[in-house]
Design a protein around this motif. Structure first.
Motif, PDB file in Angstrom:
ATOM      1  N   VAL A  36      53.860   9.222  58.033  1.00  0.00           N
ATOM      2  CA  VAL A  36      53.853  10.553  58.634  1.00  0.00           C
ATOM      3  C   VAL A  36      53.804  11.649  57.571  1.00  0.00           C
ATOM      4  N   VAL A  37      54.479  11.436  56.442  1.00  0.00           N
ATOM      5  CA  VAL A  37      54.442  12.462  55.395  1.00  0.00           C
ATOM      6  C   VAL A  37      53.083  12.457  54.694  1.00  0.00           C
ATOM      7  N   THR A  38      52.478  11.288  54.541  1.00  0.00           N
ATOM      8  CA  THR A  38      51.107  11.239  54.014  1.00  0.00           C
ATOM      9  C   THR A  38      50.161  11.983  54.941  1.00  0.00           C
ATOM     10  N   SER A  39      50.317  11.783  56.241  1.00  0.00           N
ATOM     11  CA  SER A  39      49.479  12.485  57.217  1.00  0.00           C
ATOM     12  C   SER A  39      49.651  13.992  57.087  1.00  0.00           C
ATOM     13  N   GLU A  40      50.887  14.422  56.932  1.00  0.00           N
ATOM     14  CA  GLU A  40      51.147  15.857  56.825  1.00  0.00           C
ATOM     15  C   GLU A  40      50.421  16.472  55.627  1.00  0.00           C
ATOM     16  N   MET A  41      50.495  15.799  54.492  1.00  0.00           N
ATOM     17  CA  MET A  41      49.995  16.400  53.254  1.00  0.00           C
ATOM     18  C   MET A  41      48.567  16.005  52.903  1.00  0.00           C
ATOM     19  N   LEU A  42      47.933  15.220  53.750  1.00  0.00           N
ATOM     20  CA  LEU A  42      46.586  14.735  53.465  1.00  0.00           C
ATOM     21  C   LEU A  42      45.586  15.844  53.139  1.00  0.00           C
ATOM     22  N   PRO A  43      45.604  16.995  53.812  1.00  0.00           N
ATOM     23  CA  PRO A  43      44.579  18.010  53.510  1.00  0.00           C
ATOM     24  C   PRO A  43      44.633  18.591  52.103  1.00  0.00           C
TER      25      PRO A  43
END
Length: 408
Positions: A36-43
């Motif tokens: 979930v944290v990877t998803s958050e910061m992916l951009p």
């Protein structure tokens, strides 16, 4: 981590014994926090291609991070009380499904409005998973293993904070930015399956009220810890959200080289997580003083000394080494400041942390669009310096009493 163990082994349901699947279950929860944290910061590492594809500026593209952070900041303290009656395994699986849908929708977004809607879903899933996962280690392993298990759960957050961006950048360079979102969406589905298989039934243990969560901010040590979180994380993301265009402008790094530089940052960050975790167990304040000072100096030096790729690589390594310890150190500060209120203080932590991510990316975008990309780094350095001042003030949380004993 002795401090975490001390405050985490008192909240299980009476008579309940940890499941025999404890460590695999803990690993599944850590995988969820990582995802979930990877998803958050992916951009962060994909701002340039996202902006080009959706026909928006770099500052506007940075709002993909702002929106997710804001939603996560609101959803964490709200979902914890709202979902208090439901089995935690069911809740985590549902939230991972929301996470998967959000990432896959982002991958197929045709315009910025669809991307924004997708990032709202990611924020809901991220905020809920992070807040709930914080309180599960004590229910999955024997009391003597609660400390290391809790560290592993938060390790998923820390590793995602430092490795998620370079990994996404690398996939984006190989296959395109949309493929990066597909990859993380698929990972969310795999983690959902792992949670369903490896977690035991986890019925709600105690009711958590929103008022009780908010009242924790009246604790002076908690309030100061949250201020340190807000300043450090806002400063970091004001600068780091725009690290790709800064590297392109200052050091002349190519797209492929930026992926390598961010990988260097990520590996250094993993080392920083474990080093800071050990230090924070002894003294969260001393560890955060060091982190704040190093971040302030390093971020300020990138525009000044980062004119070549090797120099930029060294500075990014130091940046990653210091920021890698922020999550575990600030969480330890807060847990030792509010003994016996693990879920409540974790919900506050997640809310402030993600609100700071949103604010940082927003302020960095305003600085980048209004003044220039390097202005985002000067802003980040100034906020890290302010965190240093906040951490140095007041009384230390290092000797907070054990769980179940009333604190300040």
């Amino acid at each position: 981590m002795a401090q975490i163990e001390e405050i985490s082994d008192t909240t299980g349901t009476p008579g309940q014994q940890p499941t025999a699947h404890g460590w695999p279950a803990v690993a599944a929860v850590a995988s969820a926090t990582f995802t979930v944290v990877t998803s958050e910061m992916l951009p962060v590492g994909l701002l340039t291609p996202i902006g080009d594809a959706l026909d928006v500026t770099g500052g506007t593209a940075g709002l993909t991070l702002t929106v997710t952070g804001l939603v996560g900041a609101v959803s964490a303290p709200l979902l914890t009380p709202l979902l208090g009656r439901f089995d935690r395994r069911t809740v985590l699986c549902a939230l991972m499904a929301v996470q998967a849908v959000g990432n896959l929708l982002a991958a197929w977004s045709a315009d910025f409005a669809v991307m924004t809607a997708a990032r709202v879903l990611v924020g809901i899933g991220m905020g809920g998973v992070w807040a709930i996962a914080a309180g599960l280690a004590v229910r999955l392993v024997p009391p003597e293993s609660v400390g290391p298990a809790t560290s592993l759960v938060f390790g998923g957050i820390a590793v995602a904070s430092v490795l998620g961006v370079p990994a996404g950048t690398y996939v984006g360079e190989l296959l395109g930015w949309r493929a990066a979102f597909v990859t993380v969406g698929a990972l969310a589905l795999l983690v959902l399956i792992a949670l369903a298989v490896l977690l035991p039934r986890l019925p709600a243990e105690q009711e958590v009220r929103l008022g009780g969560v908010l009242r924790l901010s009246g604790n002076p040590r908690v309030r100061r810890g949250l201020a340190v979180v807000a300043l450090l994380v806002t400063g970091h993301f004001a600068a780091y959200t725009y690290v790709r265009p800064v590297l392109e402008e200052v050091s002349g790094a190519s797209a492929g080289m930026i992926g390598v530089l961010l990988l260097v940052y990520g590996l250094a960050g993993v080392a920083g997580n474990f080093a800071s975790g050990a230090g924070a167990a002894r003294s969260p304040r001393a560890t955060l003083l060091l982190i704040s000072a190093v971040l302030a100096v390093t971020v300020a030096l990138v525009p000044l000394l980062g004119g070549s790729v090797p120099a930029a690589g060294v500075l990014l390594a130091v940046w990653g080494l210091s920021y890698g310890g922020v999550s575990v150190s600030t969480q330890t500060w807060l847990l030792t400041s509010a003994p016996g209120a693990r879920e409540g203080v974790s919900a506050l932590f997640v809310g402030v942390f993600n609100g700071a991510i949103a604010l940082g990316s927003l302020l960095g975008g305003l600085a980048a669009d209004g003044i220039g990309t390097t202005a985002a780094l000067w802003l980040g350095a100034g906020l890290a310096a302010a965190a240093l001042t906040a951490a140095a003030s007041g009384t230390s949380p290092d000797r907070t009493r054990a769980a179940g004993t009333p604190g300040d």
